[in-house]
Design an enzyme around this catalytic site. Structure first.
Site, mmCIF file in Angstrom:
data_model
loop_
_atom_site.group_PDB
_atom_site.id
_atom_site.type_symbol
_atom_site.label_atom_id
_atom_site.label_comp_id
_atom_site.label_asym_id
_atom_site.label_seq_id
_atom_site.Cartn_x
_atom_site.Cartn_y
_atom_site.Cartn_z
ATOM 1 N N ASN A 1 0.804 -1.233 0.000
ATOM 2 C CA ASN A 1 0.000 0.000 0.000
ATOM 3 C C ASN A 1 0.832 1.276 0.000
ATOM 4 O O ASN A 1 0.379 2.316 -0.479
ATOM 5 C CB ASN A 1 -0.915 -0.026 1.243
ATOM 6 C CG ASN A 1 -1.567 1.310 1.510
ATOM 7 O OD1 ASN A 1 -2.500 1.708 0.819
ATOM 8 N ND2 ASN A 1 -1.059 2.022 2.507
ATOM 9 N N TYR B 1 4.327 9.207 -10.590
ATOM 10 C CA TYR B 1 3.233 8.499 -9.909
ATOM 11 C C TYR B 1 2.397 7.730 -10.934
ATOM 12 O O TYR B 1 2.068 6.563 -10.735
ATOM 13 C CB TYR B 1 2.383 9.533 -9.167
ATOM 14 C CG TYR B 1 1.267 8.981 -8.312
ATOM 15 C CD1 TYR B 1 1.489 8.621 -6.991
ATOM 16 C CD2 TYR B 1 -0.040 8.840 -8.819
ATOM 17 C CE1 TYR B 1 0.454 8.137 -6.186
ATOM 18 C CE2 TYR B 1 -1.070 8.366 -8.033
ATOM 19 C CZ TYR B 1 -0.824 8.019 -6.717
ATOM 20 O OH TYR B 1 -1.852 7.539 -5.931
ATOM 21 N N ILE C 1 -9.534 9.844 -2.399
ATOM 22 C CA ILE C 1 -9.918 9.309 -1.090
ATOM 23 C C ILE C 1 -9.454 10.287 -0.013
ATOM 24 O O ILE C 1 -8.318 10.788 -0.073
ATOM 25 C CB ILE C 1 -9.274 7.910 -0.864
ATOM 26 C CG1 ILE C 1 -9.579 6.951 -2.029
ATOM 27 C CG2 ILE C 1 -9.727 7.335 0.481
ATOM 28 C CD1 ILE C 1 -11.046 6.599 -2.245
HETATM 29 P P1 NAP Z 1 -1.045 8.657 3.046
HETATM 30 O O1 NAP Z 1 -2.134 9.072 3.970
HETATM 31 O O2 NAP Z 1 -0.023 9.631 2.608
HETATM 32 O O3 NAP Z 1 -0.335 7.367 3.712
HETATM 33 C C1 NAP Z 1 0.763 6.755 3.108
HETATM 34 C C2 NAP Z 1 1.673 6.192 4.179
HETATM 35 O O4 NAP Z 1 2.802 5.582 3.515
HETATM 36 C C3 NAP Z 1 2.249 7.282 5.100
HETATM 37 O O5 NAP Z 1 2.198 6.877 6.451
HETATM 38 C C4 NAP Z 1 3.678 7.416 4.594
HETATM 39 O O6 NAP Z 1 4.589 7.864 5.602
HETATM 40 C C5 NAP Z 1 3.968 5.977 4.187
HETATM 41 N N1 NAP Z 1 5.178 5.874 3.368
HETATM 42 C C6 NAP Z 1 5.750 6.813 2.576
HETATM 43 N N2 NAP Z 1 6.892 6.358 2.042
HETATM 44 C C7 NAP Z 1 7.052 5.097 2.507
HETATM 45 C C8 NAP Z 1 8.052 4.109 2.325
HETATM 46 N N3 NAP Z 1 9.136 4.332 1.574
HETATM 47 N N4 NAP Z 1 7.900 2.910 2.942
HETATM 48 C C9 NAP Z 1 6.814 2.677 3.731
HETATM 49 N N5 NAP Z 1 5.846 3.572 3.947
HETATM 50 C C10 NAP Z 1 5.966 4.777 3.341
HETATM 51 O O7 NAP Z 1 -1.642 8.068 1.696
HETATM 52 P P2 NAP Z 1 -2.970 7.242 1.342
HETATM 53 O O8 NAP Z 1 -3.881 8.165 0.676
HETATM 54 O O9 NAP Z 1 -3.417 6.427 2.490
HETATM 55 O O10 NAP Z 1 -2.350 6.309 0.195
HETATM 56 C C11 NAP Z 1 -2.122 4.910 0.355
HETATM 57 C C12 NAP Z 1 -2.004 4.301 -1.033
HETATM 58 O O11 NAP Z 1 -3.210 4.551 -1.764
HETATM 59 C C13 NAP Z 1 -0.866 4.888 -1.879
HETATM 60 O O12 NAP Z 1 -0.249 3.861 -2.618
HETATM 61 C C14 NAP Z 1 -1.576 5.855 -2.796
HETATM 62 O O13 NAP Z 1 -0.885 6.061 -3.994
HETATM 63 C C15 NAP Z 1 -2.894 5.125 -3.009
HETATM 64 N N6 NAP Z 1 -3.958 6.018 -3.473
HETATM 65 C C16 NAP Z 1 -4.427 7.040 -2.702
HETATM 66 C C17 NAP Z 1 -5.426 7.878 -3.189
HETATM 67 C C18 NAP Z 1 -6.002 9.028 -2.399
HETATM 68 O O14 NAP Z 1 -6.755 9.831 -2.976
HETATM 69 N N7 NAP Z 1 -5.715 9.161 -1.117
HETATM 70 C C19 NAP Z 1 -5.948 7.649 -4.471
HETATM 71 C C20 NAP Z 1 -5.454 6.604 -5.241
HETATM 72 C C21 NAP Z 1 -4.460 5.790 -4.730
HETATM 73 P P3 NAP Z 1 5.183 9.385 5.555
HETATM 74 O O15 NAP Z 1 4.041 10.309 5.656
HETATM 75 O O16 NAP Z 1 6.098 9.446 6.721
HETATM 76 O O17 NAP Z 1 5.907 9.536 4.257
#
Ligand code: NAP
Length: 262
Positions: A88, A159, A192
């Site tokens: 994730n 990305y 999201i």
């Molecule tokens: P988020 O709230 O930013 O959470 C992502 C987590 O991953 C954060 O705790 C971050 O820590 C951690 N992270 C960053 N670099 C990392 C690494 N090298 N190794 C391990 N963990 C790491 O994002 P989210 O929205 O939950 O996104 C989760 C996934 O869903 C991602 O793959 C994202 O691309 C995908 N996604 C999200 C959305 C959206 O709209 N939110 C839409 C489509 C896809 P730090 O903050 O310390 O960097």
């Protein structure tokens, strides 16, 4: 639905990863959360334990093969097996293509694509060593993609490239593992409500642009992604592999000739 299954989730300190951890626990799983955000991750695991769940936290930067290997080895030492792996962790870097620095390109690809590849490879190697469960399955791998694995935003090109690669990786690993009792699927969310989406949510004009192209006219909640992860992790999706499911409020289906909301 996931009674006594063992799940590893990367990037699980908050957002979609943490929502998956919460849902998995509600469904009876034991969860290992991992992240680079250690204070938040430890607190997240504790909050799940305080509510009666079985959850631990381990640091893991998914751009490090050694750290991913250690995460899986330590989880197997603790729980005996790994049934579910959610790749994730992901980041976004915005820059015009003409100004994009090589190191920023590499950083996003290393976390969002190579990290998902390494997590899946290490998970698959562990899962094929395990005896199958009562339904004949050894494991389920879930890769977090995005609508941007199919659609394109030039301002976040690394990305977009990474997520497109994740979709193809999901197919490759799904086909390779099809007769090994391991299923591999992806989830490709639209917008999201997490910290990743906050910059858009805080900007009324950007929010209007995104919502005008989102037929359901609202962002999704992390739990609406987590519920799909439960489905893909469980035997309810027993004949699905190599697929990516898109919780996007209808965005990918929208043809440009359909009038958008003001
Ligand atoms: P988020 O709230 O930013 O959470 C992502 C987590 O991953 C954060 O705790 C971050 O820590 C951690 N992270 C960053 N670099 C990392 C690494 N090298 N190794 C391990 N963990 C790491 O994002 P989210 O929205 O939950 O996104 C989760 C996934 O869903 C991602 O793959 C994202 O691309 C995908 N996604 C999200 C959305 C959206 O709209 N939110 C839409 C489509 C896809 P730090 O903050 O310390 O960097």
């Amino acid at each position: 639905m996931l009674n006594n299954k063992v799940a590893i989730i990367t990037g699980a300190s908050r957002g979609i990863g943490f929502a998956c951890a919460e849902r998995f626990i509600q469904e009876g799983a034991k969860v290992v959360l991992s992240d680079v955000n250690d204070d938040v991750g430890e607190a997240a695991a504790k909050s799940l334990r305080d509510n009666g769940g079985e959850a631990t936290y381990q640091h893991c930067d998914v751009s490090s093969k050694q750290e991913i290997q250690a995460l899986f080895d330590d989880s197997v030492a603790l729980h005996g097996r790994v049934d579910i792996a959610v790749a994730n962790a992901g980041i976004v870097h915005a820059a015009d293509i003409l100004d994009l620095e090589e190191e920023d390109f590499d950083r996003v690809i290393n976390i969002n694509l190579k990290g998902v590849f390494l997590t899946g490879q290490i998970a698959a190697k562990q899962m094929i060593k395990q005896p199958p469960d009562e339904d004949g399955f050894r494991g389920s791998i879930i890769n977090m993609s995005s609508v941007n694995g199919v659609l394109a935003i030039p301002a976040i090109t690394p990305y977009v490239i990474a997520k497109g690669g994740v979709n193809q990786w999901t197919k490759c690993l799904g086909i390779r593992m099809a007769n090994e009792g391991v299923r591999v699927n992806g989830i490709g969310p639209g917008s999201i409500n997490t910290e990743m989406f906050q910059k858009v949510a805080d900007n009324p004009q950007k929010m209007q642009e995104v919502m005008s192209r989102t037929p359901m006219q609202r962002p999704g909640e992390p739990d609406e992604v987590a519920k799909i992860a439960v489905f893909l992790a469980s035997h309810y999706s027993s004949y699905i592999t190599g697929q990516t499911v898109y919780p996007d409020g209808g965005r990918m289906g929208l043809n440009y000739v359909v009038p958008v909301a003001e």
